[in-house]
Write an enzyme that holds these catalytic residues in place. Structure first.
Site, mmCIF file in Angstrom:
data_model
loop_
_atom_site.group_PDB
_atom_site.id
_atom_site.type_symbol
_atom_site.label_atom_id
_atom_site.label_comp_id
_atom_site.label_asym_id
_atom_site.label_seq_id
_atom_site.Cartn_x
_atom_site.Cartn_y
_atom_site.Cartn_z
ATOM 1 N N SER A 1 0.828 -1.214 0.000
ATOM 2 C CA SER A 1 0.000 0.000 0.000
ATOM 3 C C SER A 1 0.862 1.263 0.000
ATOM 4 C CB SER A 1 -0.975 0.014 1.186
ATOM 5 O OG SER A 1 -0.349 -0.338 2.382
ATOM 6 N N HIS B 1 -2.048 -8.982 1.655
ATOM 7 C CA HIS B 1 -1.757 -7.723 2.375
ATOM 8 C C HIS B 1 -2.917 -7.488 3.354
ATOM 9 C CE1 HIS B 1 0.050 -3.935 3.197
ATOM 10 N NE2 HIS B 1 -0.252 -3.247 2.111
ATOM 11 N N HIS C 1 5.344 -13.035 7.198
ATOM 12 C CA HIS C 1 5.572 -11.629 6.836
ATOM 13 C C HIS C 1 6.748 -11.513 5.873
ATOM 14 C CE1 HIS C 1 6.066 -7.277 7.230
ATOM 15 N NE2 HIS C 1 4.800 -7.295 7.612
ATOM 16 N N ARG D 1 2.507 -5.034 16.636
ATOM 17 C CA ARG D 1 1.119 -4.569 16.494
ATOM 18 C C ARG D 1 0.156 -5.667 16.952
ATOM 19 N NH1 ARG D 1 1.499 -3.091 10.215
ATOM 20 N NH2 ARG D 1 2.435 -5.170 10.318
ATOM 21 N N ASP E 1 -2.639 -8.713 11.307
ATOM 22 C CA ASP E 1 -3.994 -9.110 10.904
ATOM 23 C C ASP E 1 -4.528 -10.309 11.671
ATOM 24 O OD1 ASP E 1 -4.170 -7.096 8.972
ATOM 25 O OD2 ASP E 1 -2.985 -8.293 7.581
HETATM 26 N N1 NMX Z 1 0.759 -19.990 5.562
HETATM 27 C C1 NMX Z 1 1.203 -20.894 4.657
HETATM 28 N N2 NMX Z 1 2.276 -20.705 3.868
HETATM 29 C C2 NMX Z 1 2.951 -19.572 4.045
HETATM 30 C C3 NMX Z 1 2.578 -18.594 4.994
HETATM 31 C C4 NMX Z 1 1.422 -18.839 5.754
HETATM 32 N N3 NMX Z 1 0.951 -17.943 6.628
HETATM 33 N N4 NMX Z 1 3.441 -17.567 4.930
HETATM 34 C C5 NMX Z 1 4.333 -17.889 3.959
HETATM 35 N N5 NMX Z 1 4.025 -19.096 3.426
HETATM 36 C C6 NMX Z 1 4.658 -19.758 2.300
HETATM 37 C C7 NMX Z 1 4.557 -18.845 1.078
HETATM 38 O O1 NMX Z 1 3.268 -18.953 0.465
HETATM 39 C C8 NMX Z 1 5.689 -19.374 0.231
HETATM 40 O O2 NMX Z 1 5.263 -20.570 -0.375
HETATM 41 P P1 NMX Z 1 5.800 -21.010 -1.859
HETATM 42 O O3 NMX Z 1 7.252 -21.198 -1.702
HETATM 43 O O4 NMX Z 1 5.016 -22.232 -2.160
HETATM 44 O O5 NMX Z 1 5.464 -19.851 -2.751
HETATM 45 C C9 NMX Z 1 6.745 -19.722 1.273
HETATM 46 O O6 NMX Z 1 6.042 -19.891 2.516
HETATM 47 C C10 NMX Z 1 7.795 -18.633 1.459
HETATM 48 O O7 NMX Z 1 7.139 -17.413 1.724
HETATM 49 P P2 NMX Z 1 7.841 -16.315 2.669
HETATM 50 O O8 NMX Z 1 9.123 -15.917 2.013
HETATM 51 O O9 NMX Z 1 7.910 -16.794 4.067
HETATM 52 O O10 NMX Z 1 6.756 -15.151 2.653
HETATM 53 P P3 NMX Z 1 6.614 -13.941 1.632
HETATM 54 O O11 NMX Z 1 7.544 -12.859 2.020
HETATM 55 O O12 NMX Z 1 6.692 -14.411 0.214
HETATM 56 O O13 NMX Z 1 5.104 -13.508 1.876
HETATM 57 C C11 NMX Z 1 3.218 -13.075 3.255
HETATM 58 C C12 NMX Z 1 4.716 -12.844 3.066
HETATM 59 C C13 NMX Z 1 2.709 -12.167 4.354
HETATM 60 C C14 NMX Z 1 2.503 -12.698 1.936
HETATM 61 C C15 NMX Z 1 2.972 -14.563 3.604
HETATM 62 O O14 NMX Z 1 3.582 -14.869 4.839
HETATM 63 C C16 NMX Z 1 1.491 -14.935 3.666
HETATM 64 O O15 NMX Z 1 0.918 -15.255 2.622
HETATM 65 N N6 NMX Z 1 0.859 -14.855 4.883
HETATM 66 C C17 NMX Z 1 -0.567 -15.088 5.015
HETATM 67 C C18 NMX Z 1 -1.345 -13.857 4.546
HETATM 68 C C19 NMX Z 1 -1.194 -12.712 5.546
HETATM 69 O O16 NMX Z 1 -1.319 -12.873 6.735
HETATM 70 N N7 NMX Z 1 -0.963 -11.507 5.002
HETATM 71 C C20 NMX Z 1 -0.929 -10.297 5.833
HETATM 72 C C21 NMX Z 1 0.461 -9.672 5.954
HETATM 73 C C22 NMX Z 1 0.376 -8.428 6.801
HETATM 74 N N8 NMX Z 1 -0.350 -7.358 6.116
HETATM 75 O O17 NMX Z 1 -1.243 -6.789 6.613
HETATM 76 O O18 NMX Z 1 0.012 -7.011 4.968
HETATM 77 C C1 MLT Z 2 1.892 -3.730 6.488
HETATM 78 O O1 MLT Z 2 1.486 -3.242 7.549
HETATM 79 O O2 MLT Z 2 2.006 -3.035 5.459
HETATM 80 C C2 MLT Z 2 2.142 -5.199 6.420
HETATM 81 O O3 MLT Z 2 2.622 -5.709 7.614
HETATM 82 C C3 MLT Z 2 2.898 -5.658 5.206
HETATM 83 C C4 MLT Z 2 4.330 -5.246 5.059
HETATM 84 O O4 MLT Z 2 4.925 -4.537 5.848
HETATM 85 O O5 MLT Z 2 4.915 -5.702 4.047
#
Ligand code: NMX
Ligand code: MLT
Length: 434
Positions: A241, A271, A318, A327, A373
């Site tokens: 964002s 996100h 994350h 948070r 979240d």
């Molecule tokens: N559950 C299952 N798998 C996960 C999760 C999770 N919560 N978090 C990461 N992974 C997987 C990810 O999908 C990836 O799989 P693949 O290799 O098959 O593509 C692998 O672990 C490596 O990912 P990371 O490097 O740990 O995470 P990345 O930096 O790519 O993504 C998020 C970060 C936040 C997108 C990821 O942790 C996620 O999808 N979390 C769940 C959604 C979430 O809670 N998002 C909110 C974040 C905060 N916000 O408000 O923005």
């Molecule tokens: C945010 O507050 O924007 C989320 O935790 C995602 C991020 O920092 O990448």
């Protein structure tokens, strides 16, 4: 000119000189490297943006202008009789780097609330959408409808010098942030309360007034809104964002067009939309089990089912953090104080005990800990805000404070059009072969 704008104006020239000499003296200094894995991996960890308002440490989490969440909860002014920081104070801190006093905060509240009426065409624009349009789509559309009043766009058309850009960007930010609770409440009441809109209460601070316009009059919910709208405001510059707002703003699109882009990014489930997904996941588990608090064994089975079906566990993991999000901890403290026996909070606590180990065993996520979240939904449900699809709108209202503060500084520092170089896989392969 308000005290805040005056303070900001006094900081801009020294900051411009500082940046100018950094570039002159160290312009060729390397700060980061880019690998092939980075190019295909979402550029994690590559230092490629400048954002003054906040920074995220993987272990400690967010610091707003150097202040941690416990520090801002302690030091930012509060509402009379309240225990949580006012988002108005965070806005001052993000813009100036200084902790404001009560007078400065009062001035911001007054500024945000003085042009509070929602123009008729904005209501008409929202009313033209089906009421079941996702609230984040409505928020983005509402912000675009407000763009009609952009001072930045008008002054740019009139031929404003570059050195003045920050000034109408600041004015737009003030007006837009002031009106966002109106847009949010309008969306909520038209989507879920049959269009029965509630007028603002001029005696309240910005967050408490949003709580009031949503229709929840509980003083504890006002406190929750103050905390919520403070802690979601900023998370350095690389989150989607913030980055989207900055990128679109780099074209000199005005703050309305820029924020709308950021809000569209926040609406993605990886996100900000994760907050609605967390609550949906919990309710789905409860429904399947016929209600109540599931056992640890039952939750474990559901968590593995989610992972084995190729989905992510929302609220965990994350891009930067490698520890529990502060948070999350702030919201947990609020819950422990105000709703320790709440059923959904109990489940959130059980998930905190279970998910990290399960994600470790799953072996993919680099960070098994909860993010912001994972917690917010159970607090909102407790006070009667049960419409999950609306949750990310609250995140967006808060995020505007951070990304618009940054946008004002982007314009103050004259940051240019953002335009990185892209390469093809063929090019990478031939580079790697040479
Ligand atoms: N559950 C299952 N798998 C996960 C999760 C999770 N919560 N978090 C990461 N992974 C997987 C990810 O999908 C990836 O799989 P693949 O290799 O098959 O593509 C692998 O672990 C490596 O990912 P990371 O490097 O740990 O995470 P990345 O930096 O790519 O993504 C998020 C970060 C936040 C997108 C990821 O942790 C996620 O999808 N979390 C769940 C959604 C979430 O809670 N998002 C909110 C974040 C905060 N916000 O408000 O923005
Ligand atoms: C945010 O507050 O924007 C989320 O935790 C995602 C991020 O920092 O990448």
């Amino acid at each position: 000119m308000t005290a805040l704008k005056e303070k900001l104006a006094s900081q801009i020239s020294p900051m411009r000189s500082r940046v100018k000499s950094l570039i002159a003296e160290h312009g060729e200094r390397k700060l980061s490297e880019v690998s092939v894995a980075n190019l295909y991996g979402g550029m994690r960890g590559v230092k490629s943006l400048v954002t003054e308002t906040s920074a995220v440490d993987p272990q400690e989490g967010i610091r707003f202008r150097g202040y941690s969440i416990p520090e801002i909860r302690e030091r930012l002014p509060r509402a009379e009789g309240g225990g949580q920081p006012l988002p108005e104070g965070l806005f001052y801190l993000l813009l100036t780097g200084e902790i404001p006093g009560a007078d400065e905060v009062r001035e911001i509240t007054a500024g945000w609330r003085e042009s509070e009426a929602l123009p008729a065409h904005v209501k008409a624009c929202l009313d033209a959408l089906p009421t079941d349009t996702h609230p984040m789509t409505q928020l983005s559309a509402g912000i675009l409808a407000l763009q009609h009043d952009s001072i930045f766009a008008r002054r740019y058309q009139a031929g404003m010098p570059k050195t003045d850009y920050w000034d109408p960007a600041f004015d737009d930010a003030m007006l837009l942030i002031g009106r966002l609770p109106l847009v949010a409440a309008y969306i909520y009441r038209r989507s879920y309360k049959g269009g029965d809109h509630l007028p603002p209460d001029p005696g309240l601070d910005w967050a408490a007034n949003l709580a009031h316009m949503l229709g929840i009059e509980n003083p504890e919910f006002r406190e929750l809104m103050r905390l919520y709208l403070t802690i979601h405001a900023d998370h350095e510059g690389g989150n989607v964002s913030a980055h989207a707002t900055h990128l679109v703003g780099s074209t000199l699109a005005d703050p309305y067009l820029s924020l709308s882009a950021g809000i569209n990014g926040l609406a993605g489930p990886l996100h900000g939309l994760a907050n609605q997904e967390v609550m949906r996941w919990i309710v789905n588990v409860k429904e399947k089990l016929g209600g109540g608090v599931p056992s640890k064994e039952q939750l474990t089975t559901f968590l593995w089912d989610t992972l084995n079906s190729g989905q992510v566990v929302p609220g965990y993991g994350h891009g930067v953090l490698r520890a529990t999000d502060p948070r999350y901890i702030a919201q947990r403290e609020f819950a422990l104080k105000h709703l320790p026996d709440d059923e959904n909070f109990m489940i959130v606590r059980m998930l905190f005990d279970l998910v990290p180990e399960i994600l470790r065993q799953h072996g993919k996520a680099k960070n098994p800990w909860p993010n912001v979240d994972a917690h917010s939904g159970c607090l909102l449900v407790h006070y009667g805000l049960t419409e999950y699809d609306f949750y990310t709108v609250l995140f967006g209202v808060s995020r505007a404070i951070g990304v618009l503060s940054s946008l004002v500084w982007d314009r103050a520092l004259g940051l240019p059009l953002e335009r990185p170089k892209s390469v093809t896989t063929d090019w990478i392969a031939s580079e790697c072969a040479s």
